[in-house]
Motif scaffolding. Structure first.
Motif, PDB file in Angstrom:
ATOM      1  N   VAL A 146      11.550 -23.198  19.094  1.00 17.91           N
ATOM      2  CA  VAL A 146      12.594 -22.009  19.180  1.00 17.91           C
ATOM      3  C   VAL A 146      13.312 -21.713  20.380  1.00 17.91           C
ATOM      4  CG1 VAL A 146      12.624 -19.207  19.199  1.00 17.91           C
ATOM      5  CG2 VAL A 146      11.118 -20.611  17.303  1.00 17.91           C
ATOM      6  N   THR A 147      12.470 -22.160  21.533  1.00 24.52           N
ATOM      7  CA  THR A 147      13.238 -22.155  22.918  1.00 24.52           C
ATOM      8  C   THR A 147      14.094 -23.286  22.939  1.00 24.52           C
ATOM      9  OG1 THR A 147      11.183 -23.578  23.798  1.00 24.52           O
ATOM     10  CG2 THR A 147      11.420 -21.188  24.018  1.00 24.52           C
ATOM     11  N   GLY A 148      13.784 -24.402  22.143  1.00 25.57           N
ATOM     12  CA  GLY A 148      14.720 -25.555  22.052  1.00 25.57           C
ATOM     13  C   GLY A 148      16.044 -25.245  21.430  1.00 25.57           C
ATOM     14  N   SER A 149      15.749 -24.516  20.288  1.00 31.62           N
ATOM     15  CA  SER A 149      17.041 -24.207  19.636  1.00 31.62           C
ATOM     16  C   SER A 149      17.942 -23.258  20.710  1.00 31.62           C
ATOM     17  CB  SER A 149      16.653 -23.353  18.352  1.00 31.62           C
ATOM     18  OG  SER A 149      16.062 -21.852  18.554  1.00 31.62           O
ATOM     19  N   ASP A 150      17.454 -22.334  21.563  1.00 26.70           N
ATOM     20  CA  ASP A 150      18.067 -21.582  22.335  1.00 26.70           C
ATOM     21  C   ASP A 150      18.840 -22.522  23.265  1.00 26.70           C
ATOM     22  OD1 ASP A 150      16.842 -19.352  21.713  1.00 26.70           O
ATOM     23  OD2 ASP A 150      15.286 -19.455  23.066  1.00 26.70           O
ATOM     24  N   LEU A 151      18.289 -23.603  23.671  1.00 27.52           N
ATOM     25  CA  LEU A 151      19.192 -24.656  24.767  1.00 27.52           C
ATOM     26  C   LEU A 151      20.146 -25.194  23.981  1.00 27.52           C
ATOM     27  CD1 LEU A 151      15.880 -26.593  26.490  1.00 27.52           C
ATOM     28  CD2 LEU A 151      17.489 -24.762  27.343  1.00 27.52           C
ATOM     29  N   LEU A 152      19.971 -25.564  22.566  1.00 31.24           N
ATOM     30  CA  LEU A 152      20.989 -26.191  21.870  1.00 31.24           C
ATOM     31  C   LEU A 152      22.153 -25.149  21.563  1.00 31.24           C
ATOM     32  CD1 LEU A 152      19.114 -28.154  19.163  1.00 31.24           C
ATOM     33  CD2 LEU A 152      20.059 -28.911  21.390  1.00 31.24           C
ATOM     34  N   ARG A 153      21.852 -23.761  21.493  1.00 27.86           N
ATOM     35  CA  ARG A 153      22.885 -22.867  21.309  1.00 27.86           C
ATOM     36  C   ARG A 153      23.541 -22.526  22.543  1.00 27.86           C
ATOM     37  NH1 ARG A 153      19.098 -20.257  18.223  1.00 27.86           N
ATOM     38  NH2 ARG A 153      18.213 -19.277  20.062  1.00 27.86           N
ATOM     39  N   THR A 154      22.942 -22.622  23.714  1.00 26.90           N
ATOM     40  CA  THR A 154      23.717 -22.608  25.057  1.00 26.90           C
ATOM     41  C   THR A 154      24.463 -23.868  25.057  1.00 26.90           C
ATOM     42  OG1 THR A 154      21.639 -21.363  25.836  1.00 26.90           O
ATOM     43  CG2 THR A 154      23.072 -22.584  27.324  1.00 26.90           C
ATOM     44  N   SER A 155      24.237 -25.102  24.568  1.00 23.20           N
ATOM     45  CA  SER A 155      25.202 -26.009  24.840  1.00 23.20           C
ATOM     46  C   SER A 155      26.603 -25.899  24.194  1.00 23.20           C
ATOM     47  CB  SER A 155      24.635 -27.136  24.374  1.00 23.20           C
ATOM     48  OG  SER A 155      23.445 -27.707  25.247  1.00 23.20           O
ATOM     49  N   VAL A 156      26.223 -25.140  22.738  1.00 24.50           N
ATOM     50  CA  VAL A 156      27.599 -24.805  22.116  1.00 24.50           C
ATOM     51  C   VAL A 156      28.340 -23.787  22.933  1.00 24.50           C
ATOM     52  CG1 VAL A 156      28.403 -23.704  20.158  1.00 24.50           C
ATOM     53  CG2 VAL A 156      26.384 -25.125  20.158  1.00 24.50           C
ATOM     54  N   LYS A 157      27.784 -22.873  23.661  1.00 21.85           N
ATOM     55  CA  LYS A 157      28.438 -21.778  24.291  1.00 21.85           C
ATOM     56  C   LYS A 157      29.023 -22.449  25.456  1.00 21.85           C
ATOM     57  CE  LYS A 157      26.224 -19.831  27.572  1.00 21.85           C
ATOM     58  NZ  LYS A 157      26.165 -20.065  28.843  1.00 21.85           N
ATOM     59  N   ASP A 158      28.430 -23.404  26.229  1.00 22.87           N
ATOM     60  CA  ASP A 158      28.943 -24.001  27.413  1.00 22.87           C
ATOM     61  C   ASP A 158      30.228 -24.893  27.050  1.00 22.87           C
ATOM     62  OD1 ASP A 158      26.987 -22.838  28.920  1.00 22.87           O
ATOM     63  OD2 ASP A 158      25.842 -24.710  29.149  1.00 22.87           O
ATOM     64  N   LEU A 159      30.175 -25.631  25.706  1.00 19.07           N
ATOM     65  CA  LEU A 159      31.289 -26.246  25.562  1.00 19.07           C
ATOM     66  C   LEU A 159      32.567 -25.498  25.058  1.00 19.07           C
ATOM     67  CD1 LEU A 159      31.370 -29.462  24.952  1.00 19.07           C
ATOM     68  CD2 LEU A 159      31.247 -28.976  22.563  1.00 19.07           C
ATOM     69  N   LEU A 160      32.315 -24.308  24.477  1.00 22.33           N
ATOM     70  CA  LEU A 160      33.345 -23.545  24.087  1.00 22.33           C
ATOM     71  C   LEU A 160      33.848 -22.745  25.695  1.00 22.33           C
ATOM     72  CD1 LEU A 160      31.908 -21.467  21.148  1.00 22.33           C
ATOM     73  CD2 LEU A 160      33.823 -23.177  21.003  1.00 22.33           C
ATOM     74  N   ILE A 161      33.136 -22.514  26.397  1.00 20.17           N
ATOM     75  CA  ILE A 161      33.814 -21.837  27.738  1.00 20.17           C
ATOM     76  C   ILE A 161      34.423 -23.144  28.425  1.00 20.17           C
ATOM     77  CG2 ILE A 161      33.058 -21.411  30.040  1.00 20.17           C
ATOM     78  CD1 ILE A 161      30.643 -19.749  28.860  1.00 20.17           C
ATOM     79  N   ALA A 162      34.220 -24.538  28.205  1.00 18.70           N
ATOM     80  CA  ALA A 162      34.620 -25.356  28.940  1.00 18.70           C
ATOM     81  C   ALA A 162      36.165 -25.686  28.225  1.00 18.70           C
ATOM     82  CB  ALA A 162      34.014 -26.711  28.945  1.00 18.70           C
ATOM     83  N   ARG A 163      36.210 -25.506  27.134  1.00 19.71           N
ATOM     84  CA  ARG A 163      37.427 -25.632  26.120  1.00 19.71           C
ATOM     85  C   ARG A 163      38.387 -24.404  26.173  1.00 19.71           C
ATOM     86  NH1 ARG A 163      37.189 -26.238  19.626  1.00 19.71           N
ATOM     87  NH2 ARG A 163      36.988 -23.885  19.987  1.00 19.71           N
ATOM     88  N   ASP A 164      37.722 -23.432  26.148  1.00 21.43           N
ATOM     89  CA  ASP A 164      38.698 -22.102  25.698  1.00 21.43           C
ATOM     90  C   ASP A 164      38.519 -21.042  26.498  1.00 21.43           C
ATOM     91  OD1 ASP A 164      39.505 -23.641  23.166  1.00 21.43           O
ATOM     92  OD2 ASP A 164      37.922 -22.372  22.054  1.00 21.43           O
ATOM     93  N   ALA A 165      37.858 -21.010  27.773  1.00 23.06           N
ATOM     94  CA  ALA A 165      37.798 -19.655  28.581  1.00 23.06           C
ATOM     95  C   ALA A 165      39.026 -19.373  28.932  1.00 23.06           C
ATOM     96  CB  ALA A 165      36.930 -20.224  29.927  1.00 23.06           C
ATOM     97  N   LEU A 166      39.278 -17.887  28.771  1.00 25.94           N
ATOM     98  CA  LEU A 166      40.483 -17.248  28.942  1.00 25.94           C
ATOM     99  C   LEU A 166      40.777 -17.048  30.416  1.00 25.94           C
ATOM    100  CD1 LEU A 166      40.427 -14.776  26.021  1.00 25.94           C
ATOM    101  CD2 LEU A 166      41.473 -16.965  26.245  1.00 25.94           C
ATOM    102  N   VAL A 167      39.415 -16.756  31.164  1.00 26.14           N
ATOM    103  CA  VAL A 167      39.535 -16.279  32.651  1.00 26.14           C
ATOM    104  C   VAL A 167      38.227 -17.199  33.145  1.00 26.14           C
ATOM    105  CG1 VAL A 167      40.273 -14.029  32.282  1.00 26.14           C
ATOM    106  CG2 VAL A 167      37.796 -14.454  32.258  1.00 26.14           C
ATOM    107  N   PRO A 168      38.283 -17.125  34.369  1.00 28.55           N
ATOM    108  CA  PRO A 168      36.973 -18.287  35.200  1.00 28.55           C
ATOM    109  C   PRO A 168      35.726 -17.618  34.609  1.00 28.55           C
ATOM    110  CG  PRO A 168      38.800 -17.530  36.794  1.00 28.55           C
ATOM    111  CD  PRO A 168      39.039 -16.546  35.359  1.00 28.55           C
ATOM    112  N   PRO A 169      34.957 -18.304  34.229  1.00 33.52           N
ATOM    113  CA  PRO A 169      33.565 -17.912  34.030  1.00 33.52           C
ATOM    114  C   PRO A 169      32.700 -17.239  35.069  1.00 33.52           C
ATOM    115  CG  PRO A 169      34.001 -20.234  33.126  1.00 33.52           C
ATOM    116  CD  PRO A 169      35.096 -19.779  33.875  1.00 33.52           C
ATOM    117  N   GLY A 170      32.430 -16.152  34.816  1.00 29.87           N
ATOM    118  CA  GLY A 170      31.608 -15.300  35.839  1.00 29.87           C
ATOM    119  C   GLY A 170      30.181 -15.224  35.465  1.00 29.87           C
ATOM    120  N   GLY A 171      29.728 -14.018  35.285  1.00 30.39           N
ATOM    121  CA  GLY A 171      28.462 -13.731  34.973  1.00 30.39           C
ATOM    122  C   GLY A 171      28.031 -13.877  33.683  1.00 30.39           C
TER     123      GLY A 171
END
Length: 291
Positions: A187-212
């Motif tokens: 389950v914690t491994g799936s958390d890491l994989l979901r976080t990778s999806v989030k990080d990839l989307l931020i790298a691609r589509d962030a509207l403003v500088p990533p903050g908190g």
């Protein structure tokens, strides 16, 4: 602070008022009171609001981030002076400190106001953008020397490559946890994989500088938020874990491949193939058709 910059320090992301909730902190007043206590501290070159209040994207949940520009030998002295100043103005119930120049100080007050400070040398501070900073005490005029250009999201190929490789690595480790029947670890491994999806989307589509990490709706467009919300969150059950991780992989890989092409990143084909074959051998029910 000038009036226009005081306005930037106030709430801009409005939240419907509810009378029983903690009110929005008076950040300009807090900043001015801390300025008065800090402006004569030896070794202090300037004091600035950063984070959500610096960029004008704060809401009532935001912490209050300050940057102190200090002389090279003054990080420790300024950190101590800051702690004294904050405790003179607020009832602090928690402190956390990290680093030895730059120094990071996190304070939490009894009203759960989070006041953070990081010390910067002048060279490091001047790498910031003007749009992300509000001057509180700026006798050297450093704010005018910051980059005045608007923020544009330019994906970092090296960072995207690391995200892709880490996703494949964690995916290839799942048979280990499944084979040992370590379902909590899965389950914690799936958390890491979901976080990778989030990080990839931020790298691609962030509207403003990533903050908190707690304000994704400011950073990502609604379609990305919807995609993240639809990613599965499995219980510690083998079938759920296997199905969830396969679904996360089906979301991740098409986005990652497209970004790799756009950024001219060499795809880790051998690494991916090894992970896929490992999953097929060890977890026969795992759907490795992730595109």
């Amino acid at each position: 602070m000038p009036q226009a910059q005081l306005h930037r320090a106030m709430v801009v992301d409005e939240v419907p008022p509810r009378t029983h909730l903690t009110p929005m902190p008076d950040v300009p007043s807090i900043a001015d009171r801390l300025r008065q206590r800090m402006m004569t501290a030896p070794g202090l070159t300037g004091l600035y609001l950063a984070g959500s209040y610096g960029s004008g994207h704060a809401d009532r949940f935001s912490d209050v981030d300050f940057v102190a520009v200090v002389e090279d030998t003054a990080h420790e002295d300024i950190a101590e002076a800051w702690r004294t100043a904050v405790e003179a103005e607020e009832t602090v119930v928690f402190w956390f400190r990290a680093g030895r120049g730059p120094v990071l100080l996190n304070a939490v007050t009894e009203d759960w106001l989070r006041i953070d400070l990081i010390t910067n040398g002048q060279e490091l501070f001047l790498k910031r953008r003007q749009a992300d900073i509000v001057p509180v005490h700026d006798p050297a005029g450093l704010h005018s020397r910051l980059d005045p250009s608007a923020w544009v999201n330019r994906p970092d190929a090296a960072r995207v490559s690391r995200i892709i490789e880490e996703f494949v690595r964690v995916l290839g480790l799942m048979p280990v946890a499944l084979g040992r029947d370590e379902l909590f670890v899965c389950v914690t491994g799936s958390d890491l994989l979901r976080t990778s999806v989030k990080d990839l989307l931020i790298a691609r589509d962030a509207l403003v500088p990533p903050g908190g990490a707690l304000h994704l709706t400011r950073v990502l467009p609604p379609e990305d938020i919807d995609l993240l919300n639809r990613l599965p969150f499995p219980r510690p059950d083998r079938a759920e874990v296997v199905a969830a991780i396969a679904e996360i992989a089906r979301v991740f890989f098409p986005i990652a491949r497209a970004m790799a092409r756009d950024l001219d990143i060499a795809w880790p084909a051998a690494f991916e193939a090894a992970a896929r074959n490992h999953l097929r051998r060890e977890v026969p029910e795992f759907d490795t058709d992730w595109g």
